[in-house]
Design an enzyme around this catalytic site. Sequence first.
Site, PDB file in Angstrom:
ATOM      1  N   GLU A  53      30.793  28.913  48.978  1.00 47.67           N
ATOM      2  CA  GLU A  53      31.766  28.373  48.021  1.00 47.67           C
ATOM      3  C   GLU A  53      32.444  27.101  48.510  1.00 47.67           C
ATOM      4  O   GLU A  53      33.652  26.941  48.355  1.00 47.67           O
ATOM      5  CB  GLU A  53      32.808  29.454  47.727  1.00 47.67           C
ATOM      6  CG  GLU A  53      33.666  29.913  48.941  1.00 47.67           C
ATOM      7  CD  GLU A  53      33.093  31.058  49.749  1.00 47.67           C
ATOM      8  OE1 GLU A  53      31.861  31.267  49.697  1.00 47.67           O
ATOM      9  OE2 GLU A  53      33.859  31.742  50.442  1.00 47.67           O
ATOM     10  N   HIS A  79      30.044  33.858  41.014  1.00 49.55           N
ATOM     11  CA  HIS A  79      30.720  34.314  42.237  1.00 49.55           C
ATOM     12  C   HIS A  79      31.297  33.120  43.004  1.00 49.55           C
ATOM     13  O   HIS A  79      32.476  33.113  43.369  1.00 49.55           O
ATOM     14  CB  HIS A  79      29.741  35.103  43.110  1.00 49.55           C
ATOM     15  CG  HIS A  79      30.336  35.607  44.384  1.00 49.55           C
ATOM     16  ND1 HIS A  79      30.886  36.869  44.494  1.00 49.55           N
ATOM     17  CD2 HIS A  79      30.497  35.023  45.594  1.00 49.55           C
ATOM     18  CE1 HIS A  79      31.355  37.026  45.726  1.00 49.55           C
ATOM     19  NE2 HIS A  79      31.124  35.922  46.415  1.00 49.55           N
ATOM     20  N   GLU A  80      30.462  32.109  43.235  1.00 45.03           N
ATOM     21  CA  GLU A  80      30.936  30.957  44.014  1.00 45.03           C
ATOM     22  C   GLU A  80      32.025  30.204  43.259  1.00 45.03           C
ATOM     23  O   GLU A  80      32.987  29.731  43.865  1.00 45.03           O
ATOM     24  CB  GLU A  80      29.764  30.029  44.370  1.00 45.03           C
ATOM     25  CG  GLU A  80      28.585  30.698  45.094  1.00 45.03           C
ATOM     26  CD  GLU A  80      28.966  31.614  46.244  1.00 45.03           C
ATOM     27  OE1 GLU A  80      29.995  31.375  46.897  1.00 45.03           O
ATOM     28  OE2 GLU A  80      28.226  32.604  46.477  1.00 45.03           O
ATOM     29  N   HIS A  92      35.350  31.889  43.640  1.00 48.63           N
ATOM     30  CA  HIS A  92      35.992  31.599  44.934  1.00 48.63           C
ATOM     31  C   HIS A  92      36.957  30.417  44.848  1.00 48.63           C
ATOM     32  O   HIS A  92      37.845  30.274  45.694  1.00 48.63           O
ATOM     33  CB  HIS A  92      34.928  31.272  45.992  1.00 48.63           C
ATOM     34  CG  HIS A  92      34.461  32.461  46.771  1.00 48.63           C
ATOM     35  ND1 HIS A  92      35.329  33.287  47.454  1.00 48.63           N
ATOM     36  CD2 HIS A  92      33.216  32.954  46.999  1.00 48.63           C
ATOM     37  CE1 HIS A  92      34.627  34.236  48.070  1.00 48.63           C
ATOM     38  NE2 HIS A  92      33.340  34.060  47.797  1.00 48.63           N
ATOM     39  N   GLU A 125      36.609  38.396  49.514  1.00 46.04           N
ATOM     40  CA  GLU A 125      35.379  38.806  48.823  1.00 46.04           C
ATOM     41  C   GLU A 125      35.597  39.901  47.770  1.00 46.04           C
ATOM     42  O   GLU A 125      34.955  39.879  46.725  1.00 46.04           O
ATOM     43  CB  GLU A 125      34.318  39.218  49.835  1.00 46.04           C
ATOM     44  CG  GLU A 125      33.855  38.057  50.722  1.00 46.04           C
ATOM     45  CD  GLU A 125      33.277  36.870  49.949  1.00 46.04           C
ATOM     46  OE1 GLU A 125      32.954  37.018  48.760  1.00 46.04           O
ATOM     47  OE2 GLU A 125      33.170  35.784  50.565  1.00 46.04           O
ATOM     48  N   ASP A 145      30.150  37.567  62.223  1.00 48.70           N
ATOM     49  CA  ASP A 145      28.823  37.587  61.587  1.00 48.70           C
ATOM     50  C   ASP A 145      28.152  38.950  61.750  1.00 48.70           C
ATOM     51  O   ASP A 145      27.355  39.369  60.915  1.00 48.70           O
ATOM     52  CB  ASP A 145      27.919  36.496  62.169  1.00 48.70           C
ATOM     53  CG  ASP A 145      28.362  35.096  61.734  1.00 48.70           C
ATOM     54  OD1 ASP A 145      28.984  34.981  60.658  1.00 48.70           O
ATOM     55  OD2 ASP A 145      28.098  34.140  62.476  1.00 48.70           O
ATOM     56  N   TYR A 162      33.117  43.246  50.053  1.00 53.15           N
ATOM     57  CA  TYR A 162      32.785  42.816  48.694  1.00 53.15           C
ATOM     58  C   TYR A 162      32.928  43.979  47.703  1.00 53.15           C
ATOM     59  O   TYR A 162      33.708  43.929  46.769  1.00 53.15           O
ATOM     60  CB  TYR A 162      31.333  42.324  48.610  1.00 53.15           C
ATOM     61  CG  TYR A 162      31.028  41.043  49.349  1.00 53.15           C
ATOM     62  CD1 TYR A 162      30.760  39.870  48.653  1.00 53.15           C
ATOM     63  CD2 TYR A 162      30.977  40.998  50.733  1.00 53.15           C
ATOM     64  CE1 TYR A 162      30.451  38.688  49.305  1.00 53.15           C
ATOM     65  CE2 TYR A 162      30.668  39.816  51.394  1.00 53.15           C
ATOM     66  CZ  TYR A 162      30.405  38.663  50.689  1.00 53.15           C
ATOM     67  OH  TYR A 162      30.107  37.498  51.336  1.00 53.15           O
TER      68      TYR A 162
HETATM   69 ZN   LIG Z   1      31.787  35.337  48.292  1.00 55.69          ZN
END
Ligand SMILES: [Zn+2]
Length: 583
Positions: free
Chosen positions: A263, A287-288, A291, A310, A367, A375
């Site tokens: 995003e 979705h992006e 954001h 998220e 990560d 999410y």
């Molecule tokens: Zn996202």
Amino acid sequence: MALRDPHSYCDDTQPRVASFAWKARVDFASRTLDASVTLKLAQPAAAAGPIDLDTRELTVREAEDESGRALRFELSSPDPILGARLRIELPAGCARIVVRYRTQPTASALQWLEPAQTQGKRHPFLFSQCQAIHARSVVPLQDTPAARITYTAELTVPLALRAVMAAGATGRTEQGAEATEQFSMPQPIPPYLFAFAVGELASKDLSPRSRVWAEPGLLEDAAWEFAEVERLIETAERLFGPYDWERFDILTMPPSFPYGGMENPRLTFLTPTLLAKDRSLVNVLAHELAHSWTGNLVTNANAEHFWLNEGFTVFAERRILEALEGAEMTALHAALGFQSLKDALERFSAQPELTKLRTRLQGVDPDEAFSQVPYEKGYLFLKALESAAGRPAFDAFLRQYLQTFRFQALTTEQFLAFTREKLPGALEKVDASRWLDSPGLPADAPLPRSARLDAVKAVKGAPPEALAATWSPAEWQLYLEVLPRPVPAALCAQLDDAYALTRSRNSEVLVAWLTIAVEANHAPALARAEEVLKTVGRMKYLRPLYQSLTRSQQGVQGARALFEKTRSSYHPIAQRVIDSLLR
Ligand SMILES: [Zn+2]
């Protein structure tokens, strides 16, 4: 000393960097950036003392103040997760610091592509991916979302190439064999949203405030796939308030891009695996775009509160989808999300603490902690709150939340205090602590329901042709994902004969199919999976495909052998993730 973010050396008792001016020359031959950055402090240093910056694999040549006086600096030995602390000693009154440095070819934010790895095959390509904590491998800074910054940038690139940034373009000058492109980012961003790409790029306008960038050979396909972007922006504005970033441009990435989308403000990065030629994957675009409000405007204070980014964004994405495509379609997407949540809960069964929404990540690489939990569990938590408060009250709450924390970062504790005040009783009604601080999923989680969903789940064996003819790609994907495992080889052959799934152009359907068919040793699927793994670097696909290879006749050995061949075509973040998967 006060360190607030477990993934940053930023010490909030020290001076704060408010903005920076960055200059970098992109050298494809050595795969390095030769760069300098001028860090401007929010206030001149009140007294002499240190400032600690985050770096990873940077070769720092010199540091000086605004008058060119050398400043003493020390680079600590690197921590495997955080990188190296760059401590610069500031004299009293110092307002600007200039750091000259070079990045390493292995910089974790950067992927350098050979011409052969691009669509056009003529020029190299470079792109950045700074989330979660990779901005520090490109710029020395206070790399925590709690420290927002504005910046200007100048990128010097080979003349034939374009540089684009998640910022406003302010000019391009050409000299000899090089061009220098200028940018300015006036809206303060968390450092993980610092982003750029360099390559043979062309653009096409989609609306007065949106254009798509891509390699020339992909441009028309990308422009067609994302043509409806303005309708998405307008829908989102009706739901969440005005769009605050002026432009919403899209960059279609090379296939090795490790995510579905990123995003980056003003310039969302999207994987080319969304180019299904039927606009069926615009949910990722939604979705992006979402954001722009949740994440970019209102940001988690650090990765321990990632669900605030998220969970809210999945919630917002599905509100956009519901407005555009209706409740039935949205329920299908929510059901797909729930499937991915179940997989994530299973993957972390030995680390249940990572399935809480509020996490403790000291000593944990963000990560490695990444999963669908923040999410989809975050989404379900917000759905539970919405149903406790009622939609009109929750909509009003959401707008107030976005307005109150605009251009700020917040923690779960601040979210709770705000919710307690604005939606009295709602947190108690859903027993919020079970969602935030208990692993797994509460038994009364509001699971998606719809007639189309029930119809998919009722199918035993292969779907009858008359029913399958009515299915959207989302229904196909869901059908494949809920088939009891392992799927018999005979059923795989029957499905492929009837519906040519190995040739699906929809990447979500294709990967859902290959995941089960590879496990069943369906030969065409094994060959196709290998092809996908050689060309695509999206981690959402790499993980299940490599996993299914380990369960096929190829076994872990075969999966590792393939990874050895494909490794160099993946982004460094993806390489590390697959490394740990196959370890
Ligand atoms: Zn996202």
